[in-house]
Design a protein around this motif. Structure first.
Motif, PDB file in Angstrom:
ATOM      1  N   TYR A 121      -8.017  -9.221   5.092  1.00  0.00           N
ATOM      2  CA  TYR A 121      -7.705 -10.397   4.283  1.00  0.00           C
ATOM      3  C   TYR A 121      -7.734 -11.668   5.127  1.00  0.00           C
ATOM      4  O   TYR A 121      -7.000 -11.813   6.095  1.00  0.00           O
ATOM      5  N   PHE A 122      -8.593 -12.603   4.754  1.00  0.00           N
ATOM      6  CA  PHE A 122      -8.765 -13.858   5.479  1.00  0.00           C
ATOM      7  C   PHE A 122      -9.034 -13.634   6.964  1.00  0.00           C
ATOM      8  O   PHE A 122      -8.593 -14.398   7.819  1.00  0.00           O
ATOM      9  N   GLY A 123      -9.729 -12.536   7.266  1.00  0.00           N
ATOM     10  CA  GLY A 123     -10.178 -12.313   8.630  1.00  0.00           C
ATOM     11  C   GLY A 123      -9.141 -11.773   9.587  1.00  0.00           C
ATOM     12  O   GLY A 123      -9.364 -11.770  10.801  1.00  0.00           O
ATOM     13  N   HIS A 124      -7.998 -11.291   9.066  1.00  0.00           N
ATOM     14  CA  HIS A 124      -6.980 -10.757   9.977  1.00  0.00           C
ATOM     15  C   HIS A 124      -6.493  -9.403   9.489  1.00  0.00           C
ATOM     16  O   HIS A 124      -6.249  -9.211   8.301  1.00  0.00           O
ATOM     17  N   ASN A 125      -6.348  -8.465  10.428  1.00  0.00           N
ATOM     18  CA  ASN A 125      -5.815  -7.142  10.121  1.00  0.00           C
ATOM     19  C   ASN A 125      -4.371  -7.068  10.606  1.00  0.00           C
ATOM     20  O   ASN A 125      -4.095  -7.327  11.776  1.00  0.00           O
ATOM     21  N   TYR A 126      -3.470  -6.702   9.722  1.00  0.00           N
ATOM     22  CA  TYR A 126      -2.048  -6.672  10.074  1.00  0.00           C
ATOM     23  C   TYR A 126      -1.616  -5.323  10.624  1.00  0.00           C
ATOM     24  O   TYR A 126      -0.498  -5.195  11.124  1.00  0.00           O
ATOM     25  N   TRP A 127      -2.491  -4.321  10.517  1.00  0.00           N
ATOM     26  CA  TRP A 127      -2.238  -3.011  11.106  1.00  0.00           C
ATOM     27  C   TRP A 127      -3.382  -2.676  12.053  1.00  0.00           C
ATOM     28  O   TRP A 127      -4.507  -3.158  11.880  1.00  0.00           O
ATOM     29  N   SER A 128      -3.105  -1.859  13.044  1.00  0.00           N
ATOM     30  CA  SER A 128      -4.055  -1.665  14.141  1.00  0.00           C
ATOM     31  C   SER A 128      -5.335  -0.956  13.724  1.00  0.00           C
ATOM     32  O   SER A 128      -6.364  -1.099  14.386  1.00  0.00           O
ATOM     33  N   ASN A 129      -5.283  -0.174  12.660  1.00  0.00           N
ATOM     34  CA  ASN A 129      -6.504   0.451  12.158  1.00  0.00           C
ATOM     35  C   ASN A 129      -6.373   0.695  10.664  1.00  0.00           C
ATOM     36  O   ASN A 129      -5.274   0.638  10.101  1.00  0.00           O
ATOM     37  N   ILE A 130      -7.482   0.965  10.042  1.00  0.00           N
ATOM     38  CA  ILE A 130      -7.499   1.061   8.586  1.00  0.00           C
ATOM     39  C   ILE A 130      -6.721   2.272   8.081  1.00  0.00           C
ATOM     40  O   ILE A 130      -6.183   2.261   6.968  1.00  0.00           O
ATOM     41  N   TYR A 131      -6.616   3.306   8.909  1.00  0.00           N
ATOM     42  CA  TYR A 131      -5.887   4.496   8.479  1.00  0.00           C
ATOM     43  C   TYR A 131      -4.388   4.211   8.381  1.00  0.00           C
ATOM     44  O   TYR A 131      -3.711   4.695   7.470  1.00  0.00           O
ATOM     45  N   LEU A 132      -3.876   3.419   9.311  1.00  0.00           N
ATOM     46  CA  LEU A 132      -2.479   2.997   9.220  1.00  0.00           C
ATOM     47  C   LEU A 132      -2.274   2.057   8.037  1.00  0.00           C
ATOM     48  O   LEU A 132      -1.267   2.143   7.326  1.00  0.00           O
ATOM     49  N   TYR A 133      -3.220   1.163   7.843  1.00  0.00           N
ATOM     50  CA  TYR A 133      -3.146   0.246   6.703  1.00  0.00           C
ATOM     51  C   TYR A 133      -3.050   1.008   5.385  1.00  0.00           C
ATOM     52  O   TYR A 133      -2.345   0.587   4.453  1.00  0.00           O
ATOM     53  N   LEU A 134      -3.723   2.144   5.310  1.00  0.00           N
ATOM     54  CA  LEU A 134      -3.739   2.939   4.079  1.00  0.00           C
ATOM     55  C   LEU A 134      -2.517   3.851   3.934  1.00  0.00           C
ATOM     56  O   LEU A 134      -2.483   4.693   3.037  1.00  0.00           O
ATOM     57  N   THR A 135      -1.517   3.674   4.773  1.00  0.00           N
ATOM     58  CA  THR A 135      -0.317   4.513   4.702  1.00  0.00           C
ATOM     59  C   THR A 135       0.277   4.592   3.292  1.00  0.00           C
ATOM     60  O   THR A 135       0.622   5.690   2.825  1.00  0.00           O
ATOM     61  N   PRO A 136       0.431   3.480   2.568  1.00  0.00           N
ATOM     62  CA  PRO A 136       0.962   3.597   1.198  1.00  0.00           C
ATOM     63  C   PRO A 136       0.071   4.440   0.289  1.00  0.00           C
ATOM     64  O   PRO A 136       0.571   5.125  -0.612  1.00  0.00           O
ATOM     65  N   PHE A 137      -1.233   4.387   0.525  1.00  0.00           N
ATOM     66  CA  PHE A 137      -2.160   5.212  -0.253  1.00  0.00           C
ATOM     67  C   PHE A 137      -1.906   6.689   0.025  1.00  0.00           C
ATOM     68  O   PHE A 137      -1.808   7.504  -0.908  1.00  0.00           O
TER      69      PHE A 137
END
Length: 380
Positions: free
Chosen positions: A342-358
């Protein structure tokens, strides 16, 4: 509440807390104004003139700043609201449909709504807005006297919460001086006083009821001390309403929730006449549609009230046809992915961590299916 429910909600909240802790927040855009207002207020100065936007979240962030001295106090407060939303989502689903399975399903849909808890990492307010939306729905379902006050506070977090008044107003309109509950009319009056005090203070300092970002803030020439008239935020035409449809259904526009959930919710409201608060929900959705469609510019996040209501209504189909949830999960991936960077910034170190709620939502669904398979009673 059964021990199993305590454990379930506790695990989900604990995982989400860990998820927030490992994130790397980066304050940006409007977040600076919300944080600036909170810190100014924490130092004893109410300053609408220097900071634009709706500042409801900032009031709650003041104690956080006092305790932590963190310049991310609004992000911390948003995370707290998001954790409380876990509890609300479960109990709204359970109360609305009268069984625990529905509570689990609505909690799953909350987890599959990544925009609020992702963009709060840049200082946006949608996690707080969603909390108040859910609290208004919960209060309306249970006919709580404090619901109008929650509605007023939600409205100064973001005004889109105001469209939810049809959910509860009839409980106060009819026989407002009910002896059983005391003078019920006091609660709407308190709500009006809260909103009036906020708008009055803003008008006193800025000459406008709302020191609104409006259209000029997105062209880089917005003067916080001289906001444009509020009327400039509104227009007449079909374009705004087409944009609403796009912001509900086109995932590349960083939408709130799976388009399939929106469609299922729409069909449920259209055909299931036994839904609680059906007419009131439909009216609230129409009001949200009209309000956002009339804006000069709009984003998907402005549709949070209606997406929450569509999600709640969609649970009726998901309960009847469990296989639909598989398609919701697949569809939800296309909701998560555009928000990842989002807007060029990742708030988690990788996409797998980002998908934790999923992953957590998927685990909840498997848990619910295992309960059903082994004939545990999830309907009480």
């Amino acid at each position: 509440m059964a021990k199993r429910e305590y454990l379930l909600i506790g695990i989900v909240a604990a995982v989400m807390l860990a998820y927030f802790i490992i994130a790397t927040p980066v304050m940006n855009d409007d977040g600076f104004h919300y944080e600036g207002f909170a810190e100014s207020l924490a130092h004893g100065k109410l300053d609408f003139k220097s900071f634009y936007g709706f500042q409801g979240l900032s009031f709650f962030a003041v104690p956080i700043f006092w305790l932590t001295r963190s310049h991310d106090s609004i992000i911390i407060m948003s995370a707290i609201f998001s954790l409380f939303s876990v509890l609300l989502a479960y109990f709204i689903g359970k109360e609305f449909y009268g069984n625990r399975r529905a509570g689990i399903y609505f909690l799953i849909l909350f987890l599959l709504t990544p925009y609020p808890y992702t963009t709060m990492m840049r200082g946006f307010q949608e996690a707080a807005l969603l909390f108040f939306i859910l609290l208004i729905i919960y209060g309306s379902l249970n006919k709580k006297l404090w619901t109008p006050v929650t509605w007023a506070v939600g409205g100064i977090v973001k005004p889109f919460a105001m469209v939810l008044f049809p959910l509860f107003i009839k409980d106060f309109w009819n026989n407002p001086f009910n002896k059983t509950h005391g003078r019920k009319i006091i609660w709407p009056i308190v709500a009006i006083v809260i909103g009036g005090a906020y708008l009055g203070a803003s008008y006193y300092q800025t000459g406008h009821l709302i020191n609104n970002a409006a259209i000029n803030s997105y062209q880089g020439n917005f003067d916080t001390g001289n906001p444009p008239p509020l009327a400039e935020s509104f227009t007449v035409g079909i374009k705004g309403y087409l944009r609403v449809a796009a912001n509900l259904l086109l995932s590349f526009r960083k939408i709130m929730i799976s388009p399939l959930v929106i469609v299922l919710g729409f069909l449920s409201l259209l055909f299931n006449k036994d839904l609680k608060l059906r007419k009131e929900i439909i009216l609230a959705i129409i009001l949200n549609f009209i309000l956002v469609g009339s804006l000069t510019f709009s984003f998907s996040k402005y549709l949070l009230p209606m997406t929450a209501l569509f999600a709640l209504a969609s649970v009726s189909y998901l309960l009847k046809h469990k296989w639909l949830m598989i398609f919701v999960f697949v569809d939800s991936l296309f909701v998560f992915l555009p928000i990842w960077n989002y807007f060029g910034h990742n708030y988690w170190s990788n996409i797998y961590l980002y998908l934790t709620p999923f992953w957590l939502a998927a685990a909840l669904f498997i848990y619910e299916r295992l309960l059903a398979k082994h004939s545990f009673n999830t309907n009480s």
